[in-house]
Design an enzyme around this catalytic site. Sequence first.
Site: not given
Length: 269
Positions: A119, A142, A144, A214
């Site tokens: 990413e 990023h 989760h 996501h």
Amino acid sequence: MKSILENRPALTNEVNKAAEVAGYLWQKGWAERNGGNIVVNITEFVDDEIRALAPISEVKAIGTVLPYLKGCYFYCKGTNKRMRDLARWPMEHGSVIRILDDCASYVIIADQPVQPTSELPSHLCMHNYLISKGSTYKASLHTHPIELIAMTHHEPFLKKDVLTNLLWSMIPETKAFCPRGLGIIPYALPSSVALAEATIKELDDYDVVMWEKHGACAVGEDIMDAFDQIDVLSKSAQIYINARNMGFVPDGMSQEQMREMTTAFNLPK
């Protein structure tokens, strides 16, 4: 082989912050397997010796032209690398890259030829946007977060600022420490151009966005700042879910109480 961190305490401190955050993500259950990404702009810590380092990889295409990143350097988590390993060995599970003068490609310069996260283009697009706006933010994260992702499976929460106001209302610290709230991005294919473009658009109004079903993406002054914002939002989500599990809908702070906080702490919203 000599590490790029040797005799560079300021740079070492930034990489150690990334390692510390990686450990927190694993401990919280937010980084299963190789989940999540960390990218930090370390250009301010680069000296002439680093600029002269020869590449240890071939030239790699970013996939787009990012004119504000010319000559920038980034520390990046490696692709298929686990946060729990990066926490212990950050230079074996991450690498330092140099953006080339064409602003469309990069090379790895240290310590090992660890391929950056898949990413990376999305993260670099965010950094390019931040620099273009004169932002002092240097880190993108990023991850989760379980409770926050669960809430994106409920359609009413996906309307603009519904989650922002709900999470702000659970505990005063959330509004104080994530004062721009939480943006929502409808589901898009992970690592896609569409997801990157949607994220950049939301950064006009938010420092943290939720990618539906996501995960969360945050930007901040450093990687700890980006983590802290997701952390306080997650605490609010846990308070809300715990209250619902106890059999009631939490009242939350009133709009008047939240406006009072905005004034008292000089918050942007």
